[in-house]
Enzyme design. Structure first.
Site, mmCIF file in Angstrom:
data_model
loop_
_atom_site.group_PDB
_atom_site.id
_atom_site.type_symbol
_atom_site.label_atom_id
_atom_site.label_comp_id
_atom_site.label_asym_id
_atom_site.label_seq_id
_atom_site.Cartn_x
_atom_site.Cartn_y
_atom_site.Cartn_z
ATOM 1 C CG HIS A 192 -2.079 -0.811 0.842
ATOM 2 N ND1 HIS A 192 -3.367 -0.790 1.501
ATOM 3 C CD2 HIS A 192 -2.180 -2.221 0.254
ATOM 4 C CE1 HIS A 192 -4.177 -1.553 1.146
ATOM 5 N NE2 HIS A 192 -3.470 -2.704 0.315
ATOM 6 C CG HIS A 242 -5.264 -11.906 -2.646
ATOM 7 N ND1 HIS A 242 -6.362 -11.250 -3.166
ATOM 8 C CD2 HIS A 242 -4.662 -10.552 -2.107
ATOM 9 C CE1 HIS A 242 -6.670 -10.038 -3.346
ATOM 10 N NE2 HIS A 242 -5.583 -9.345 -2.511
#
Length: 760
Positions: free
Chosen positions: A101, A287
């Site tokens: 992020h 993920h």
């Protein structure tokens, strides 16, 4: 709106309010005059704000025991704390998210965002809901930062921790380069979307220029988060909604549409320079680890860090349920893990995504997510409660990879060849966390890969002896005797150097990419004239290099810049001022094969006030002078530098289309202060030619005769209060010599912006 200042004598002068506020509130001036050009944005990150302004970070970083640093980080990643327990006893997944992020704010359109300044520490990024609980990740890292102090920036620590997290979970990373220098304040020049600084929505959506050849004006979409509204963002912003890193995991409008999610994924990842394979690799690779958190209703969660009470000491999103963490954690509202082993690198994410059918369901907070419809699907362990298992989880943005035909094919390739997938993820992750750092020569540390990658804009290393003072003077004489005009020489050098942007350290004169596709054909570079200049300079280069003994040579990159310097000295001399324009040789020429044409096209301006270029076909609503300010900021110019540079370029006849807008002189090509003298004179009236107020006639007040023409990017230096004060300095009777010398200095600054090899 009331434009009168408050008059109540009993009112505290530091009382925060939307109008008339002080520290911590929206500036009074901008509320009263919202169309004012914010020239002060050029003066951010002043040395006074930096406690390490005299610190040699490169030297200090080199002294770090890098292996010990990584060992310290890896030990911390499995040392769970009572105040914020690690999922599965491993902080690795949440640190990957933190690093992702931090880097994922990067956008290719203007090079802003990214991890290289540690901006995740400041508003608004630190308080975006998509960054929920990243404040905890940085606080967990404080003991490492405290130990290494100034020798390790937060920006380097956050990204290196992401690498270490991948490695402790069995993944082989591609490499790491340090050298990120922390900022000490939020970047107020970055437009993140249609919201006020404090996150309140506004009604008018601004249209900003996107890709050089297109403009995407997208509609407002409301995302279903209780008590909050998020906007679909316009190009070139690298997210589909405000306060997101990429896309809403529940799909557009939080409606659970995988096809719509695939569309948004492709658009947002492309805006940060990722192709389809890199996009799938990042999603599928990321993920493979960790889980999502959604155990408590978002309307119960406390405010983000910037709005948290003072006793929270910078931590936001306080959770009143249970312990407030562990099995009660709330982040994005989706609950569960993608894999049966969330702390181990494997291919089970893709295996399960394609092996099983998935049906839509709801999280405990009513967010849309997906679960396997097959009863024999594997389970995933609870992150904190031993012996408890849960169904696997997928987000709508995961299902998107399965339903989109292109993404589907890439996923199948990754499923068939796990080694290929591992390498693709390693390379995509490396690109993600290094994309905004500029050339590889800026990287620090022992883990820099030897391989040059096309997105790093490679330039061959210097392989010859550079020219000396005698050679430079000889070459200047040859250039000026060649018959190339002053204007053409200046234009070629400016076209090369002004492509630089400080945000991601791309572009610039080094490499001489102005000779190559796509830059040589950009219309604002005067392609036909540029070709003639380059042809003449190439002949001078060939003649000089062929007559030198040893390894002494002049590159085209150096010669293009030197031509501009010689032209400016002549233009100054013609104005009666003697000035020596600095020149530092050592640039190299790159090749077409080392140039990513598609990615370099993003450096093409849609509006460039330096050359009075404004692409009307784009159809944006932002005033040209605002985009002009943005370009000045990308070149790290101060207000005086911006002003004198424009005045000099106008005198040197640099308009892209050879128009005379802003050329307030009868001596074009001579470095006079005529631009400023006319701009500040009351002998003229300034009349728009139509109600669009984009072009203006400058008319003699007595006769009404049109003497000159101008654009908004000319008149702003006389209409804006701050810029006018500077213009008056150069427009005074004693201003011409000052202007010439200041112009030469800022010209050299722009020519040297990409000379990282000499510490420029």
């Amino acid at each position: 709106m009331n434009n009168n200042p408050p008059t109540n004598p009993a009112q505290c002068p530091f009382r925060g309010s939307r109008i008339g506020g002080a520290l911590g509130s929206k500036p009074q001036t901008d509320d009263w005059w919202p169309n004012r050009l914010q020239v002060e944005l050029l003066h951010q990150n002043l040395p006074q704000a930096n406690p390490l302004r005299d610190f040699d970070y490169k030297g200090a970083f080199a002294k770090i025991d890098f292996e010990q640093l990584k060992s310290d980080i890896k030990a911390l990643l499995t040392d769970s704390k009572d105040w914020w327990p690690a999922d599965y006893g491993n902080y690795g997944p949440q640190m990957i998210r933190m690093a992702w992020h931090a880097a994922g704010t990067y956008r290719i359109a203007d090079g802003r965002g990214g991890a290289s300044q540690g901006m995740q520490r400041f508003a608004p990024i630190n308080s975006w809901w998509d960054n929920g609980n990243t404040d905890k990740s940085r606080r967990l890292l404080w003991p490492i930062k405290q130990k290494y102090g100034a020798a390790l920036s937060w920006a380097d620590l956050m990204t290196l921790t992401g690498n270490c997290a991948l490695e402790i979970m069995g993944f082989k990373t591609f490499g790491f380069g340090g050298g990120r220098i922390d900022a000490w304040e939020a970047d107020r020049a970055i437009y993140w979307g249609p919201e006020f600084w404090n996150g309140d929505p506004i009604d008018d959506i601004k249209e900003y220029p996107g890709h050089p050849d297109e403009m995407v004006t997208r509609t407002i979409r409301w995302v279903g988060k209780p008590n909050e509204e998020y906007y679909d963002l316009e190009n070139p912003l690298a997210a589909s909604h405000q306060a997101l890193i990429y896309v809403n995991p529940e799909g557009p409008n939080a409606e659970g549409d995988p096809h719509g999610s695939a569309r948004d994924i492709r658009e947002t990842f492309a805006r940060m320079g990722m192709n389809d394979e890199e996009t799938v690799a990042l999603i599928a690779g990321g993920h493979a680890f960790g889980k999502s958190h959604g155990m408590v209703s978002p309307d119960k969660i406390g405010p983000a860090p910037e709005a948290a009470p003072i006793q929270a000491m910078g931590l936001g999103w306080q959770n009143p349920e249970g312990t407030g963490f562990a099995q009660y954690t709330m982040t994005n509202g989706i609950e569960g893990s993608w894999t049966p082993n969330p702390t181990q690198w494997d291919n089970s994410y893709l295996t399960n995504l394609f092996k099983y059918d998935w049906e839509q369901t709801k999280s405990p907070t009513d967010a849309i997510q997906w679960k396997p419809s097959n009863p024999d699907a594997p389970k995933t362990p609870d992150a904190h409660q031993p012996g408890v298992e849960h169904p696997l989880m997928m987000m709508t943005s995961d299902i998107a990879l399965k339903v989109d035909p292109v993404y589907h094919e890439i996923c199948q390739h990754f499923l068939d060849d796990f080694d290929y997938f591992s390498d693709a993820f390693a390379r995509a992750w490396y690109k993600l966390i290094h994309r905004d750092m500029g050339p590889k020569t800026r990287y620090l540390g022992p883990e820099i890969p030897a391989e040059d990658l096309i997105w790093q804009d490679p330039i061959p290393a210097l392989d010859h002896e550079v020219v000396d003072v005698a050679d430079i003077n000889f070459l200047k004489d040859k250039i000026l005797a060649s018959g190339i005009s002053v204007s053409a020489l200046v234009s070629a050098a400016w076209s090369a150097a002004s492509s630089h942007r400080h945000s991601d350290k791309r572009g610039g004169a080094n490499g001489a990419r102005v000779r190559l596709n796509p830059q040589k054909d950009w219309e604002m570079n005067r392609p036909q004239e540029l070709g003639e200049v380059l042809s003449t300079l190439e002949a001078i280069q060939a003649d000089f290099n062929s007559t030198q003994s040893g390894s002494k040579k002049i590159s085209m990159a150096d010669l293009i810049v030197l031509g501009g310097c010689a032209a400016i000295e002549k233009a100054a001399q013609d104005a009666g001022v003697s000035v020596a324009v600095p020149f530092t040789p050592g640039r190299m020429d790159t090749t077409q094969e080392l140039t990513d044409v598609e990615m370099f096209n993003w450096l093409k301006p849609v509006s460039d006030g330096f050359r009075n270029y404004h692409n009307e076909a784009v159809g944006y609503k932002v005033k040209p002078e605002r985009i002009f300010l943005d370009r000045a900021q990308l070149l790290t110019l101060t207000a005086p530098e911006w002003t004198v540079l424009v005045g000099g370029l106008r005198a040197l006849d640099q308009n892209w289309d050879y128009s005379k807008h802003g050329s307030f002189t009868d001596r074009p090509g001579v470095l006079t202060n005529d631009f400023f003298r006319v701009l500040t004179s009351m002998d003229y009236e300034w009349k728009p030619i139509d109600n669009r107020e984009m072009l203006f006639n400058i008319c003699d007040r007595k006769t009404g005769e049109t003497k000159f023409t101008a654009t908004r990017c000319d008149l702003i230096f006389g209409s804006n209060a701050e810029l006018r004060q500077i213009a008056e300095v150069y427009g005074a009777d004693d201003g011409n010599e000052r202007m010439v010398k200041d112009f030469a200095a800022v010209w050299n600054k722009v020519m040297m912006l990409d000379r990282f090899d000499v510490g420029a």
